[in-house]
Design a protein around this motif. Structure first.
Motif, PDB file in Angstrom:
ATOM      1  N   ASP A   1       0.790  -1.233   0.000  1.00  0.00           N
ATOM      2  CA  ASP A   1       0.000   0.000   0.000  1.00  0.00           C
ATOM      3  C   ASP A   1       0.817   1.274   0.000  1.00  0.00           C
ATOM      4  OD1 ASP A   1      -2.188  -1.663   0.137  1.00  0.00           O
ATOM      5  OD2 ASP A   1      -3.205  -0.442   1.628  1.00  0.00           O
ATOM      6  N   ASP A   2       0.313   2.249  -0.752  1.00  0.00           N
ATOM      7  CA  ASP A   2       0.876   3.591  -0.738  1.00  0.00           C
ATOM      8  C   ASP A   2       0.199   4.467   0.309  1.00  0.00           C
ATOM      9  OD1 ASP A   2       2.741   3.125  -2.788  1.00  0.00           O
ATOM     10  OD2 ASP A   2       1.238   3.547  -4.335  1.00  0.00           O
ATOM     11  N   LEU A   3      -1.046   4.154   0.653  1.00  0.00           N
ATOM     12  CA  LEU A   3      -1.754   4.907   1.685  1.00  0.00           C
ATOM     13  C   LEU A   3      -1.330   4.423   3.061  1.00  0.00           C
ATOM     14  CD1 LEU A   3      -5.424   4.921   0.321  1.00  0.00           C
ATOM     15  CD2 LEU A   3      -3.746   6.753   0.204  1.00  0.00           C
ATOM     16  N   PRO A   4      -1.372   5.307   4.058  1.00  0.00           N
ATOM     17  CA  PRO A   4      -1.083   4.858   5.427  1.00  0.00           C
ATOM     18  C   PRO A   4      -2.107   3.807   5.863  1.00  0.00           C
ATOM     19  CG  PRO A   4      -1.113   7.257   5.302  1.00  0.00           C
ATOM     20  CD  PRO A   4      -1.634   6.751   3.991  1.00  0.00           C
ATOM     21  N   LEU A   5      -1.621   2.774   6.526  1.00  0.00           N
ATOM     22  CA  LEU A   5      -2.476   1.704   7.041  1.00  0.00           C
ATOM     23  C   LEU A   5      -2.196   1.559   8.532  1.00  0.00           C
ATOM     24  CD1 LEU A   5      -4.426  -0.726   6.593  1.00  0.00           C
ATOM     25  CD2 LEU A   5      -2.374  -2.111   6.199  1.00  0.00           C
ATOM     26  N   LEU A   6      -3.216   1.817   9.349  1.00  0.00           N
ATOM     27  CA  LEU A   6      -3.092   1.669  10.795  1.00  0.00           C
ATOM     28  C   LEU A   6      -3.737   0.352  11.196  1.00  0.00           C
ATOM     29  CD1 LEU A   6      -2.078   3.029  13.411  1.00  0.00           C
ATOM     30  CD2 LEU A   6      -4.409   3.884  13.709  1.00  0.00           C
ATOM     31  N   VAL A   7      -2.953  -0.499  11.869  1.00  0.00           N
ATOM     32  CA  VAL A   7      -3.438  -1.821  12.263  1.00  0.00           C
ATOM     33  C   VAL A   7      -3.515  -1.897  13.781  1.00  0.00           C
ATOM     34  CG1 VAL A   7      -3.035  -4.309  12.132  1.00  0.00           C
ATOM     35  CG2 VAL A   7      -2.397  -2.836  10.195  1.00  0.00           C
ATOM     36  N   ASP A   8      -4.679  -2.324  14.254  1.00  0.00           N
ATOM     37  CA  ASP A   8      -4.930  -2.535  15.674  1.00  0.00           C
ATOM     38  C   ASP A   8      -4.693  -4.015  15.973  1.00  0.00           C
ATOM     39  OD1 ASP A   8      -5.895  -2.642  18.286  1.00  0.00           O
ATOM     40  OD2 ASP A   8      -7.997  -2.422  17.701  1.00  0.00           O
ATOM     41  N   PHE A   9      -3.695  -4.293  16.797  1.00  0.00           N
ATOM     42  CA  PHE A   9      -3.420  -5.662  17.250  1.00  0.00           C
ATOM     43  C   PHE A   9      -4.172  -5.825  18.563  1.00  0.00           C
ATOM     44  CE2 PHE A   9      -0.118  -4.481  14.361  1.00  0.00           C
ATOM     45  CZ  PHE A   9       0.143  -5.641  13.646  1.00  0.00           C
ATOM     46  N   TRP A  10      -5.107  -6.760  18.592  1.00  0.00           N
ATOM     47  CA  TRP A  10      -6.042  -6.884  19.704  1.00  0.00           C
ATOM     48  C   TRP A  10      -6.373  -8.351  19.958  1.00  0.00           C
ATOM     49  CZ3 TRP A  10     -11.278  -8.509  19.616  1.00  0.00           C
ATOM     50  CH2 TRP A  10     -11.676  -9.025  18.375  1.00  0.00           C
ATOM     51  N   ALA A  11      -7.182  -8.599  20.992  1.00  0.00           N
ATOM     52  CA  ALA A  11      -7.700  -9.935  21.284  1.00  0.00           C
ATOM     53  C   ALA A  11      -9.075  -9.785  21.936  1.00  0.00           C
ATOM     54  CB  ALA A  11      -6.759 -10.696  22.209  1.00  0.00           C
ATOM     55  N   PRO A  12      -9.966 -10.749  21.726  1.00  0.00           N
ATOM     56  CA  PRO A  12     -11.324 -10.643  22.265  1.00  0.00           C
ATOM     57  C   PRO A  12     -11.397 -10.624  23.801  1.00  0.00           C
ATOM     58  CG  PRO A  12     -11.121 -12.563  20.803  1.00  0.00           C
ATOM     59  CD  PRO A  12      -9.786 -11.921  20.893  1.00  0.00           C
ATOM     60  N   TRP A  13     -10.430 -11.206  24.479  1.00  0.00           N
ATOM     61  CA  TRP A  13     -10.434 -11.251  25.942  1.00  0.00           C
ATOM     62  C   TRP A  13      -9.900  -9.960  26.566  1.00  0.00           C
ATOM     63  CZ3 TRP A  13      -5.545 -10.260  27.267  1.00  0.00           C
ATOM     64  CH2 TRP A  13      -4.524 -10.659  26.400  1.00  0.00           C
ATOM     65  N   CYS A  14      -9.368  -9.064  25.752  1.00  0.00           N
ATOM     66  CA  CYS A  14      -8.730  -7.835  26.233  1.00  0.00           C
ATOM     67  C   CYS A  14      -9.767  -6.722  26.426  1.00  0.00           C
ATOM     68  CB  CYS A  14      -7.653  -7.413  25.230  1.00  0.00           C
ATOM     69  SG  CYS A  14      -6.939  -5.784  25.513  1.00  0.00           S
ATOM     70  N   GLY A  15     -10.026  -6.354  27.676  1.00  0.00           N
ATOM     71  CA  GLY A  15     -10.996  -5.298  27.991  1.00  0.00           C
ATOM     72  C   GLY A  15     -10.656  -3.959  27.339  1.00  0.00           C
ATOM     73  N   PRO A  16      -9.415  -3.460  27.485  1.00  0.00           N
ATOM     74  CA  PRO A  16      -9.071  -2.198  26.833  1.00  0.00           C
ATOM     75  C   PRO A  16      -9.207  -2.249  25.301  1.00  0.00           C
ATOM     76  CG  PRO A  16      -7.479  -2.689  28.552  1.00  0.00           C
ATOM     77  CD  PRO A  16      -8.357  -3.903  28.409  1.00  0.00           C
ATOM     78  N   CYS A  17      -8.942  -3.410  24.720  1.00  0.00           N
ATOM     79  CA  CYS A  17      -9.103  -3.565  23.264  1.00  0.00           C
ATOM     80  C   CYS A  17     -10.564  -3.377  22.871  1.00  0.00           C
ATOM     81  CB  CYS A  17      -8.637  -4.945  22.807  1.00  0.00           C
ATOM     82  SG  CYS A  17      -6.895  -5.295  23.073  1.00  0.00           S
ATOM     83  N   ARG A  18     -11.443  -4.014  23.596  1.00  0.00           N
ATOM     84  CA  ARG A  18     -12.881  -3.913  23.303  1.00  0.00           C
ATOM     85  C   ARG A  18     -13.385  -2.494  23.556  1.00  0.00           C
ATOM     86  NH1 ARG A  18     -13.216  -8.436  26.598  1.00  0.00           N
ATOM     87  NH2 ARG A  18     -14.693  -7.323  27.911  1.00  0.00           N
ATOM     88  N   MET A  19     -12.858  -1.856  24.600  1.00  0.00           N
ATOM     89  CA  MET A  19     -13.241  -0.482  24.912  1.00  0.00           C
ATOM     90  C   MET A  19     -12.819   0.484  23.806  1.00  0.00           C
ATOM     91  SD  MET A  19     -12.644   0.582  28.902  1.00  0.00           S
ATOM     92  CE  MET A  19     -11.300   1.587  28.400  1.00  0.00           C
ATOM     93  N   MET A  20     -11.648   0.246  23.220  1.00  0.00           N
ATOM     94  CA  MET A  20     -11.112   1.153  22.211  1.00  0.00           C
ATOM     95  C   MET A  20     -11.737   0.930  20.830  1.00  0.00           C
ATOM     96  SD  MET A  20      -7.198   1.932  21.022  1.00  0.00           S
ATOM     97  CE  MET A  20      -7.006   0.423  20.088  1.00  0.00           C
ATOM     98  N   ALA A  21     -12.329  -0.217  20.576  1.00  0.00           N
ATOM     99  CA  ALA A  21     -12.844  -0.551  19.241  1.00  0.00           C
ATOM    100  C   ALA A  21     -13.745   0.537  18.641  1.00  0.00           C
ATOM    101  CB  ALA A  21     -13.550  -1.904  19.258  1.00  0.00           C
ATOM    102  N   PRO A  22     -14.727   1.081  19.376  1.00  0.00           N
ATOM    103  CA  PRO A  22     -15.556   2.141  18.785  1.00  0.00           C
ATOM    104  C   PRO A  22     -14.751   3.413  18.476  1.00  0.00           C
ATOM    105  CG  PRO A  22     -16.582   1.276  20.780  1.00  0.00           C
ATOM    106  CD  PRO A  22     -15.213   0.679  20.692  1.00  0.00           C
ATOM    107  N   GLN A  23     -13.762   3.706  19.302  1.00  0.00           N
ATOM    108  CA  GLN A  23     -12.914   4.877  19.065  1.00  0.00           C
ATOM    109  C   GLN A  23     -12.064   4.682  17.809  1.00  0.00           C
ATOM    110  OE1 GLN A  23     -13.033   7.778  21.011  1.00  0.00           O
ATOM    111  NE2 GLN A  23     -14.840   6.696  21.772  1.00  0.00           N
ATOM    112  N   PHE A  24     -11.571   3.469  17.622  1.00  0.00           N
ATOM    113  CA  PHE A  24     -10.769   3.124  16.442  1.00  0.00           C
ATOM    114  C   PHE A  24     -11.631   3.258  15.183  1.00  0.00           C
ATOM    115  CE2 PHE A  24      -8.492  -0.042  13.727  1.00  0.00           C
ATOM    116  CZ  PHE A  24      -7.231   0.540  13.758  1.00  0.00           C
TER     117      PHE A  24
END
Length: 149
Positions: free
Chosen positions: A56-79
């Protein structure tokens, strides 16, 4: 960026060439018809991640997460909100480190959530911890401008 940009379809992994002036017009993948720059977060597998980060030529932001991770689930709508804010100039994806533990090893991930920004085949920057949408968007903007020089 002038001319065309290489944009990997995050649905089928086909690399598409899109005229830069058409990025805002809702370009679609030439193979599967999926929208390429619609501001939606796509879930990736390791193969698609590898291809997109290298092509890709465009910037690609990747969120590395897991379903058991509370902060990951909390951040999903913000992402997701940050993805909509930056479309079509940046794309957002996520990869489940529980389903694909080899990805954590490959990128040296020690904690999640972790955001890694890729551009032009290279890792540009990392941001760890759950963040609000505006902070995520500012992170992408600041590092995308720096890497474009």
């Amino acid at each position: 960026m002038s001319g065309s940009a290489k944009v990997t379809c995050l649905e089928c992994s086909a690399v598409n060439r899109v005229p830069v002036d058409r990025l805002t017009a809702g370009p679609k993948c030439g193979v599967c018809g999926a929208k390429l720059t619609d501001g939606k977060v796509r879930a990736l597998d390791p193969k698609a991640l590898d291809k997109a980060t290298k092509s890709d030529d465009l910037p690609l932001l990747v969120d590395f997460w897991a379903p058991w991770c509370g902060p990951c689930r909390m951040m999903a709508p913000q992402f997701e909100q940050a993805a909509r804010m930056l479309a079509p100039n940046a794309r957002f994806a996520k990869i489940d480190t529980q389903d694909f533990p080899q990805v954590s090893q490959k990128f040296g991930i020690r904690g999640i959530p972790l955001l890694i920004l890729f551009r032009g085949g290279k890792e540009v920057a990392r941001l760890s911890g759950a963040r609000p949408a505006q902070e995520i968007a500012d992170f992408v903007r600041s590092h995308s401008a720096a890497s474009a020089r």
